[in-house]
Every structure is written in structure tokens, then in C-alpha cells.
Design a protein around this motif. Structure first.
Motif, PDB file in Angstrom:
ATOM      1  N   LYS A  75      -0.700  21.333  -9.935  1.00  0.00           N
ATOM      2  CA  LYS A  75      -0.800  20.479 -11.120  1.00  0.00           C
ATOM      3  C   LYS A  75      -2.053  19.599 -11.125  1.00  0.00           C
ATOM      4  O   LYS A  75      -2.221  18.771 -12.011  1.00  0.00           O
ATOM      5  N   GLY A  76      -2.922  19.768 -10.145  1.00  0.00           N
ATOM      6  CA  GLY A  76      -4.159  19.005 -10.123  1.00  0.00           C
ATOM      7  C   GLY A  76      -4.024  17.601  -9.586  1.00  0.00           C
ATOM      8  O   GLY A  76      -4.980  16.813  -9.652  1.00  0.00           O
ATOM      9  N   LEU A  77      -2.860  17.243  -9.032  1.00  0.00           N
ATOM     10  CA  LEU A  77      -2.676  15.893  -8.525  1.00  0.00           C
ATOM     11  C   LEU A  77      -3.501  15.652  -7.262  1.00  0.00           C
ATOM     12  O   LEU A  77      -3.995  14.545  -7.039  1.00  0.00           O
ATOM     13  N   LYS A  78      -3.628  16.668  -6.451  1.00  0.00           N
ATOM     14  CA  LYS A  78      -4.494  16.532  -5.272  1.00  0.00           C
ATOM     15  C   LYS A  78      -5.924  16.233  -5.706  1.00  0.00           C
ATOM     16  O   LYS A  78      -6.576  15.326  -5.167  1.00  0.00           O
ATOM     17  N   ASP A  79      -6.413  16.969  -6.694  1.00  0.00           N
ATOM     18  CA  ASP A  79      -7.775  16.731  -7.192  1.00  0.00           C
ATOM     19  C   ASP A  79      -7.901  15.344  -7.824  1.00  0.00           C
ATOM     20  O   ASP A  79      -8.995  14.762  -7.835  1.00  0.00           O
ATOM     21  N   ALA A  80      -6.790  14.815  -8.347  1.00  0.00           N
ATOM     22  CA  ALA A  80      -6.818  13.484  -8.961  1.00  0.00           C
ATOM     23  C   ALA A  80      -6.793  12.369  -7.920  1.00  0.00           C
ATOM     24  O   ALA A  80      -6.998  11.199  -8.270  1.00  0.00           O
ATOM     25  N   GLY A  81      -6.537  12.703  -6.654  1.00  0.00           N
ATOM     26  CA  GLY A  81      -6.582  11.702  -5.597  1.00  0.00           C
ATOM     27  C   GLY A  81      -5.311  11.512  -4.804  1.00  0.00           C
ATOM     28  O   GLY A  81      -5.302  10.785  -3.807  1.00  0.00           O
ATOM     29  N   TYR A  82      -4.221  12.154  -5.214  1.00  0.00           N
ATOM     30  CA  TYR A  82      -2.965  12.006  -4.474  1.00  0.00           C
ATOM     31  C   TYR A  82      -3.052  12.773  -3.150  1.00  0.00           C
ATOM     32  O   TYR A  82      -3.391  13.956  -3.132  1.00  0.00           O
ATOM     33  N   GLN A  83      -2.719  12.092  -2.035  1.00  0.00           N
ATOM     34  CA  GLN A  83      -2.856  12.682  -0.708  1.00  0.00           C
ATOM     35  C   GLN A  83      -1.562  12.767   0.079  1.00  0.00           C
ATOM     36  O   GLN A  83      -1.309  13.761   0.755  1.00  0.00           O
ATOM     37  N   TYR A  84      -0.746  11.715   0.023  1.00  0.00           N
ATOM     38  CA  TYR A  84       0.355  11.577   0.962  1.00  0.00           C
ATOM     39  C   TYR A  84       1.659  12.103   0.368  1.00  0.00           C
ATOM     40  O   TYR A  84       2.043  11.750  -0.741  1.00  0.00           O
ATOM     41  N   VAL A  85       2.343  12.943   1.143  1.00  0.00           N
ATOM     42  CA  VAL A  85       3.694  13.387   0.811  1.00  0.00           C
ATOM     43  C   VAL A  85       4.600  12.711   1.837  1.00  0.00           C
ATOM     44  O   VAL A  85       4.621  13.093   3.008  1.00  0.00           O
ATOM     45  N   ASN A  86       5.332  11.689   1.393  1.00  0.00           N
ATOM     46  CA  ASN A  86       6.025  10.793   2.316  1.00  0.00           C
ATOM     47  C   ASN A  86       7.529  11.001   2.300  1.00  0.00           C
ATOM     48  O   ASN A  86       8.154  11.062   1.230  1.00  0.00           O
ATOM     49  N   LEU A  87       8.110  11.080   3.499  1.00  0.00           N
ATOM     50  CA  LEU A  87       9.556  11.141   3.668  1.00  0.00           C
ATOM     51  C   LEU A  87      10.087   9.719   3.774  1.00  0.00           C
ATOM     52  O   LEU A  87       9.551   8.905   4.521  1.00  0.00           O
ATOM     53  N   ASP A  88      11.168   9.447   3.077  1.00  0.00           N
ATOM     54  CA  ASP A  88      11.796   8.136   3.196  1.00  0.00           C
ATOM     55  C   ASP A  88      13.005   8.251   4.124  1.00  0.00           C
ATOM     56  O   ASP A  88      13.092   9.171   4.948  1.00  0.00           O
ATOM     57  N   ASP A  89      13.946   7.333   4.002  1.00  0.00           N
ATOM     58  CA  ASP A  89      15.100   7.260   4.895  1.00  0.00           C
ATOM     59  C   ASP A  89      15.922   8.562   4.845  1.00  0.00           C
ATOM     60  O   ASP A  89      15.814   9.334   3.890  1.00  0.00           O
ATOM     61  N   CYS A  90      16.745   8.765   5.867  1.00  0.00           N
ATOM     62  CA  CYS A  90      17.720   9.861   5.944  1.00  0.00           C
ATOM     63  C   CYS A  90      17.135  11.173   6.457  1.00  0.00           C
ATOM     64  O   CYS A  90      17.783  12.212   6.352  1.00  0.00           O
ATOM     65  N   TRP A  91      15.947  11.150   7.029  1.00  0.00           N
ATOM     66  CA  TRP A  91      15.362  12.382   7.564  1.00  0.00           C
ATOM     67  C   TRP A  91      15.850  12.681   8.978  1.00  0.00           C
ATOM     68  O   TRP A  91      15.698  13.805   9.472  1.00  0.00           O
ATOM     69  N   ALA A  92      16.459  11.695   9.651  1.00  0.00           N
ATOM     70  CA  ALA A  92      16.845  11.847  11.057  1.00  0.00           C
ATOM     71  C   ALA A  92      18.362  12.000  11.193  1.00  0.00           C
ATOM     72  O   ALA A  92      19.127  11.771  10.250  1.00  0.00           O
ATOM     73  N   LEU A  93      18.792  12.363  12.395  1.00  0.00           N
ATOM     74  CA  LEU A  93      20.208  12.299  12.728  1.00  0.00           C
ATOM     75  C   LEU A  93      20.590  10.841  12.998  1.00  0.00           C
ATOM     76  O   LEU A  93      19.747  10.021  13.377  1.00  0.00           O
ATOM     77  N   PRO A  94      21.886  10.512  12.868  1.00  0.00           N
ATOM     78  CA  PRO A  94      22.302   9.118  13.058  1.00  0.00           C
ATOM     79  C   PRO A  94      22.183   8.604  14.491  1.00  0.00           C
ATOM     80  O   PRO A  94      22.263   7.395  14.710  1.00  0.00           O
ATOM     81  N   GLN A  95      21.995   9.501  15.456  1.00  0.00           N
ATOM     82  CA  GLN A  95      21.898   9.074  16.846  1.00  0.00           C
ATOM     83  C   GLN A  95      20.627   9.629  17.481  1.00  0.00           C
ATOM     84  O   GLN A  95      20.194  10.736  17.162  1.00  0.00           O
ATOM     85  N   ARG A  96      20.049   8.868  18.407  1.00  0.00           N
ATOM     86  CA  ARG A  96      18.961   9.382  19.225  1.00  0.00           C
ATOM     87  C   ARG A  96      19.523  10.376  20.243  1.00  0.00           C
ATOM     88  O   ARG A  96      20.737  10.412  20.500  1.00  0.00           O
ATOM     89  N   ASP A  97      18.638  11.161  20.856  1.00  0.00           N
ATOM     90  CA  ASP A  97      19.097  12.088  21.888  1.00  0.00           C
ATOM     91  C   ASP A  97      19.265  11.358  23.219  1.00  0.00           C
ATOM     92  O   ASP A  97      19.065  10.136  23.317  1.00  0.00           O
ATOM     93  N   ALA A  98      19.610  12.097  24.247  1.00  0.00           N
ATOM     94  CA  ALA A  98      19.895  11.491  25.546  1.00  0.00           C
ATOM     95  C   ALA A  98      18.688  10.785  26.137  1.00  0.00           C
ATOM     96  O   ALA A  98      18.832   9.906  26.990  1.00  0.00           O
ATOM     97  N   ASN A  99      17.504  11.152  25.690  1.00  0.00           N
ATOM     98  CA  ASN A  99      16.277  10.527  26.175  1.00  0.00           C
ATOM     99  C   ASN A  99      15.785   9.400  25.270  1.00  0.00           C
ATOM    100  O   ASN A  99      14.670   8.900  25.447  1.00  0.00           O
ATOM    101  N   GLY A 100      16.593   9.036  24.291  1.00  0.00           N
ATOM    102  CA  GLY A 100      16.214   7.960  23.391  1.00  0.00           C
ATOM    103  C   GLY A 100      15.243   8.374  22.308  1.00  0.00           C
ATOM    104  O   GLY A 100      14.654   7.511  21.646  1.00  0.00           O
ATOM    105  N   LYS A 101      15.088   9.682  22.103  1.00  0.00           N
ATOM    106  CA  LYS A 101      14.141  10.161  21.109  1.00  0.00           C
ATOM    107  C   LYS A 101      14.821  10.340  19.748  1.00  0.00           C
ATOM    108  O   LYS A 101      16.020  10.641  19.658  1.00  0.00           O
ATOM    109  N   LEU A 102      14.038  10.190  18.689  1.00  0.00           N
ATOM    110  CA  LEU A 102      14.506  10.478  17.339  1.00  0.00           C
ATOM    111  C   LEU A 102      14.669  11.977  17.159  1.00  0.00           C
ATOM    112  O   LEU A 102      13.864  12.773  17.666  1.00  0.00           O
ATOM    113  N   VAL A 103      15.702  12.359  16.405  1.00  0.00           N
ATOM    114  CA  VAL A 103      15.981  13.774  16.190  1.00  0.00           C
ATOM    115  C   VAL A 103      15.995  14.057  14.697  1.00  0.00           C
ATOM    116  O   VAL A 103      16.865  13.537  13.976  1.00  0.00           O
TER     117      VAL A 103
END
Length: 695
Positions: free
Chosen positions: A105-133
Motif C-alpha cells: 500500500k506504499g506505507l513503507k515508502d511513506a515512512g512507516y517502519q515499525y511493526v510493533n507487537l503489544d501485550d499478550c505475545w508471551a506465555l503467562p509464565q517464564r521458563d525454568a531459567n527465568g526467560k520469556l517464552v
């Protein structure tokens, strides 16, 4: 983030599950706090005990700020929250689809760059090593896989977390408090280019400490990551965050309605001195295309965000967007205002009577000028080239950034602006004005009020603002099928010199039986420049077909209103405001007293009634509804034909019902207004109890 007075407001995690999780992390659980779904934020208890597994992330005054070569102009991109929240449609396929549309749609050419994820992309708990999943159902290829796809399109990926133990969604996903170094490292390893860092469940830890900790963790990764501070303006980040992040939220969360957008704009406009390359005021994401406002209002939204040098993060699902949405967000001339390298935020020159003039200095010496009409009827708004900071000149080039047409002006910058509309102009003293036709202003003295079957007399004006003359000028006026619109004086002129006007009298008649409501009218001027070039200006107007109120006393809630604007959900008749959905109110109750009739509203609110010059008085009992407990501060006002006729001053939930009476003799329109009490709109549920109009 978390959306005060938003379409959906995220609740903070405060129950027994939260307590268990906090204890497991070695943190004190916050005290449970009642939460208002239209506005209150809970930021947790006062404990500042933290998991010292990330002690190296403690803020240090000696550590340098983030790289200064990022976000030299306001970031542009997409964020899913306003259109999807945590619904299942937010997934890898959506993110990839948005990236595809940026290119197609030409939005990239118009200057739009970032495709951003908001909340809810992760599991509710970290893994055993404390990492995000990452949630494997939403993102089967992980965040790295999505980032690789987005990067393959020549775009960048953003992600979200909170400067607390949990994020802001109802579920409450893992926050980064105490995990800054580990989480920042994961983001960098995945190829993240932008971090939005929210403010929920922050355990009362000092805001500067929390946000500096993540700044230092991001810097330590060595990856260039734009850092968006989202603490809602609670700690005035514009005063301290220029050395911490690249942008900072100045307000609570935006909702997809006029009242919310207007309130946020007004909070952000006074902060112009704090913005500049690499340090931006952020009045929250765009709502353009989500359906809660008109296209006129969305153009205002986009215009004002651009003149404020705000980040432009699309908040609508582009897979479902209309051509009108793409036309608004893809307007390269307006985007150029936002992305001007000088990095100045526009400043307010005037705002009398809801008629705003905002001017922005541009790198090439020109000025962008927004003529913004806050009111519900068309208004003439004007300034001058000198007032916006341009030097004296014989003439000026004037470019209309929505019509994509150029004109000349002798120095006056003016337009009749439709209700809730914005005319966005770029004005220059560069010597090129002579090649353009003269600018003209069309006027009708406001939007007409018409009673069906009765002729309404109106007068239009075509005024030449140009340095050169306007020739072969003609005015035309049109309306809906079946309406009779007739000129009763000349509608043409051979020539108009600078400052001269063509005035034309008209009669406008709506057919008998036309239902009350709003109807579109169009006033148009056609003319030629001295060189023979054709030019035209078009002014869209709204005619309100109205019915005169009956003689005697009438309950206001039984009368049809002309227009109604409300800060949260719709205006309710004979019940309280309730929440977002229509019809969810309760009996009107102020200080324990229950009222059978009235209006339930939420600041900021305005309800307009046609009185036709035949009424004398409005009387009501007013106050903050009991449904929000000990919260809410508001002011009630009654306006008659644009003049304030009565006001209560600030009322709180502790006040019993207050009587309010206004003399409205001779007024054509009466407006019932509720504003917040100066402390924000949280819980501002207000009742017009038993209002009576006497005619």
C-alpha cells in the motif's frame, strides 16, 4: 499503556494469583485496589524490594544515555493494541500481513517502519531459567521468526513489556521489573528494534529508577533499539526522560472517540518546548480507521498528531481498512510535517472559543498552520503570516495539505472549518506565490438550523485572500435530493480584489416531513486567476433539521438532542452513564438521592438541544453519580448560543445534588456541558438529574 477511558481498559493483577507470583519472585504483593474500568490506574504497593538477580541493571548516573542517532524524527509504524487487544486474531499471521501491506500500500515508502507487537505475545509464565517464552499458538515461529520476516521486508520489529512484575492485560504476562538485563538480551537476540515499556504493577518503585534500569540494559546489548517510555505522563517524563528514552507518553491511553482524542491533544500541546530530534512527546497511538470517529475527525486526529511531531503508530487493522483510512494515514504531505528534520513541535497561537491556530516551524523556513475547529458547528478561523513567524513579503505561497492544491495569499491565512475539522496549510515566503491562483475563503456563518417545510434565510460569502485578483467568481449551494435551495441575490462577480467579498443570499427549505437529524450541504466557489487558471474551493456543511420544543415545561431527557459527545460510552437517558455499552446504566443517584429522569454522562461531555428562541430557563439537580464510590470531580455548565449561562464550579462525589438554573431567553441552541474537575477524567460519571426546559 493501559487505556484509561479506552475501548477496553486493562485491569491490574491484584488477586491471590498475583500474590503467589510476587512471593515466588521475592517481591511483596501489592494491596488489592478497587479499579474503575473507565480510568483508574493501579501501580501496585509501595514495596521497593526487588529480585537482585539483575542487580547489575540498577540505574547509574554515570551510564550514558541511549545512542543519539535513533528516532531523529518521530517513529512511524503500527501497533496492534487499539484494534485487537488480546484477542486471538493477534498472531503471527496478522503481523506478517501488516508488514506485507506496508509494502503493498506504499506505507513503507511513506515512512512507516515499525511493526510493533503489544501485550499478550508471551506465555503467562517464564521458563525454568527465568526467560520469556513467546506464545507458541500465536507465534509458532517465535519472535525471532517474525522479526526475520519483517526485516526481510525492509521494516523493523517492535515489542512490548512493562516496568513491573506483570504487564497490563487482565491476564498479566511477565513484566521486566528485576529482569531487565535478561529480557533486554532476549529482545536483542530476537532482532527487536523498538521497545514499548509500560507502567503496570510497578510495586511503587521510583519511575526514573525503573526506566533508567531498562535503558542501561538495552544499551548493554549493543543493539540499536528505540526506547518508548509508557508511564502515562504520571511523573512528567518530559522533564527528565530526554536522557533515558527516545519518546515518552504524555497522557493516559487514547480511546476511539472524539472526546478522548481531544482531551489527549489538549494535554500534549503545551509540551512543545520539550520535543526535538531523538526526544518526542507521545500522546499515544492513532485510532484512525477503528470506526469510532468520522473521517473528518480522523483527519483532525492525523493532522494534529503530525503538527505536534508525535509518533505515528497506526492502531487499526490494515487488513480491514477502508480506502479512506489509507488515504488519511498515507498522506505524504501531512506525514512530511510530522517528519520534518528540524523536529519542532507545533505551538498554540490561539484557541478562543474552540477555534485553534497551531503553527509549526519547518526546516526550510516555511510554517505549517493548523486551523482546527473544536466546536460542533462550522467556524471561521484566521491568522496572519506575520503571526505564525514568517517575514514580511509581497505575497505568500499557501499549500492545502489535504486538498493538495496551491494558492497565493496577501498575508491573511483563513478558512471556514467544518465542525471537528482541521484545515492544514503550509505557508512560505519563498517568492513562488505568483504562479498560484489566489486563495479564497468560503463562509456561511455556521451550520444552519432548519425546520422542515420552512424556508431558512442564509448568506454566503466568498472572500479573496490572495495578492492577485479572483476573476469570474461564482458561488453554488447544493443539498440533499428534494431540498429547495435558491439564490435571492447575485451569485457571481466579474472580479474580486484582495480582501473583497461576494455575498449571496439564499433560501434553504427541507421538505415537509423531513426527519430531525443532520444533513449534508455543500457550498462551492469557482473562479479564475488573472492568468486564466481555473480554481475552486469547497466547503462541506451540516444542516440540522430541528423541531421546536413544546410550550410549557419539558423533561430534557424526553426531547431529541441535536448532538451528543461523551467521554466514556454514550449519553444515557434516565439512567447513569454506566460503562462503555449503551443501556448499561443504573438509576441516577447523587448522594443517596435517586432521580427518575435525567441524563447520565461522563466528562468531557456536551449535549446540544434546539430551543428556537422560544425558551426561558433550564433547571436541574446535578452531581457526581454514586456508582463510582468516592471518585470523580466534575464541573457542570449550561451554555446558550455559545455563551456560558451558568456553572457549578467543581463538584465531587462527596457533594449532594446541587441545583443549577440558567436563563436561556432567546437562545437558538442550549448546550449542557460537563468538564473534568482539573484532575483528569477518571470516574467522572455525572448526572443531569430531573432537568427541565421551560418554553
Amino acid at each position: 499503556m493501559r487505556h484509561i477511558s479506552a475501548l477496553t481498559t486493562r485491569r491490574r493483577v491484584v488477586g491471590s494469583l498475583a500474590a503467589v507470583l510476587l512471593c515466588a519472585a521475592g517481591l511483596a504483593a501489592p494491596a488489592a485496589t478497587a479499579r474503575d474500568t473507565d480510568g483508574a490506574r493501579e501501580t501496585g504497593g509501595a514495596s521497593d524490594t526487588r529480585d537482585r538477580s539483575a542487580a547489575e541493571a540498577r540505574p547509574s548516573a554515570a551510564k550514558a544515555k541511549l545512542p543519539g542517532d535513533l528516532a531523529r524524527t518521530p517513529p512511524m509504524g503500527f501497533n496492534n493494541w487499539n484494534s485487537t487487544h488480546c484477542r486471538a486474531e493477534f498472531d503471527e499471521a496478522m503481523v506478517k500481513g501488516i508488514a506485507d501491506l506496508f509494502v503493498e500500500k506504499g506505507l513503507k515508502d511513506a515512512g512507516y517502519q515499525y511493526v510493533n507487537l503489544d501485550d499478550c505475545w508471551a506465555l503467562p509464565q517464564r521458563d525454568a531459567n527465568g526467560k520469556l517464552v513467546p506464545d507458541p499458538k500465536r507465534f509458532p515461529n517465535g519472535i525471532k521468526g517474525v522479526a526475520d520476516y519483517v526485516h526481510g521486508k525492509g521494516l523493523k520489529l517492535g515489542i512490548y513489556t512493562s516496568a513491573g512484575t506483570k504487564t497490563c492485560s487482565d491476564i498479566g504476562f511477565p513484566g521486566a521489573l528485576g529482569h531487565e538485563v535478561s529480557d533486554a538480551r532476549q529482545f536483542a537476540d530476537w532482532g527487536v528494534d523498538y521497545l514499548k515499556y509500560d507502567n503496570c504493577n510497578n510495586q511503587g518503585v521510583d519511575a526514573k529508577q525503573r526506566y533508567i534500569a531498562m535503558r542501561d540494559a538495552l544499551k548493554a546489548t549493543g543493539r540499536p533499539i528505540v526506547y518508548s517510555i509508557c508511564e502515562w505522563g504520571e511523573n512528567k517524563p518530559w522533564e527528565w526522560a530526554a536522557d533515558v528514552g527516545h519518546l515518552w507518553r504524555t497522557t493516559g491511553d487514547i480511546s476511539d472517540n472524539w472526546s478522548s482524542m481531544l482531551s489527549i491533544m489538549k494535554q500534549n500541546l503545551p509540551l512543545a518546548e520539550h520535543a526535538g530530534p531523538g526526544r518526542w512527546n507521545d500522546p499515544d497511538m492513532l485510532e484512525v480507521g477503528n470506526g469510532g470517529m468520522t473521517d473528518t475527525e480522523y483527519r483532525t486526529h492525523f493532522s494534529m498528531w503530525s503538527i505536534m511531531a508525535s509518533p505515528l503508530l497506526i492502531g487499526s487493522d490494515l487488513r480491514k481498512a477502508t480506502p479512506e483510512t489509507f488515504e488519511i494515514i498515507g498522506n505524504k504531505e501531512v506525514i512530511a510535517v510530522d517528519q520534518d528534520p528540524l523536529g519542532k513541535q507545533g505551538k498554540v497561537l490561539s484557541s478562543d472559543g474552540g477555534r485553534w491556530v497551531v503553527a509549526k516551524e519547518m526546516q526550510d523556513g516555511s510554517r505549517t498552520v493548523a486551523l482546527f475547529n473544536e466546536t460542533g458547528t462550522a467556524q471561521s478561523i484566521a491568522t496572519t503570516a506575520g503571526a505564525v513567524g514568517l517575514p514580511d513579503a509581497d505575497g505568500y505561497a499557501l499549500r492545502d495539505l489535504w486538498q493538495h492544491k496551491s494558492y497565493n495569499t496577501a498575508g491573511r491565512i483563513a478558512a471556514t472549518v467544518p465542525a471537528h475539522g482541521t484545515v492544514l496549510l503550509r505557508v512560505a515566503a519563498d517568492g513562488t506565490w505568483g504562479k498560484n491562483p489566489p486563495a479564497v475563503e468560503l463562509g456561511l456563518g455556521g451550520d444552519p438550523l432548519v425546520e422542515a417545510g420552512q424556508a431558512k434565510k442564509l448568506t454566503s460569502r466568498v472572500t479573496n485572500l490572495g495578492r492577485t485578483s479572483a476573476q469570474q467568481v461564482s458561488a453554488t449551494f447544493s443539498g440533499p435530493s428534494g431540498w429547495r435551495i435558491r439564490a435571492t441575490s447575485p451569485s457571481t462577480a466579474g472580479s474580486l480584489r484582495t480582501g473583497a467579498s461576494l455575498s449571496t443570499s439564499w433560501t434553504v427549505t427541507a421538505p415537509r416531513g423531513t426527519a430531525p437529524g443532520a444533513y449534508d450541504l455543500t457550498l462551492k466557489a469557482a473562479y479564475r486567476s488573472p492568468g486564466g487558471a481555473r480554481a475552486a474551493r469547497v466547503l462541506p456543511l451540516t444542516a440540522h433539521v430541528v423541531v421546536a420544543p413544546p410550550a410549557g415545561d419539558s423533561a430534557v431527557s424526553d426531547l431529541p438532542w441535536m448532538s451528543a459527545v461523551n467521554g466514556w460510552g454514550p449519553v444515557e437517558k434516565d439512567t447513569s452513564n454506566g460503562e462503555e455499552a449503551a443501556g448499561d446504566g443504573k438509576p441516577l443517584t447523587i448522594g443517596g438521592a435517586v432521580f427518575a429522569k435525567g441524563l447520565g454522562v461522563h466528562a468531557a461531555s456536551a449535549v446540544e438541544y434546539y430551543t428556537g428562541g422560544a425558551c426561558e430557563k433550564v433547571a436541574a439537580q446535578v452531581g457526581v453519580d454514586d456508582e463510582k464510590g468516592a471518585k470523580g470531580t466534575v464541573t457542570f455548565e449550561i451554555w446558550a448560543d455559545g455563551k456560558k449561562a451558568a456553572s457549578t464550579g467543581v463538584l465531587t462525589n462527596a457533594d449532594t445534588a446541587r441545583g443549577l438554573t440558567a436563563d436561556v431567553s432567546g437562545a437558538q441552541v442550549v448546550r449542557l456541558v460537563v468538564t473534568d474537575g482539573g484532575d483528569g477524567r477518571d470516574s467522572d460519571h455525572a448526572d443531569w438529574a430531573g432537568p427541565v426546559l421551560s418554553c
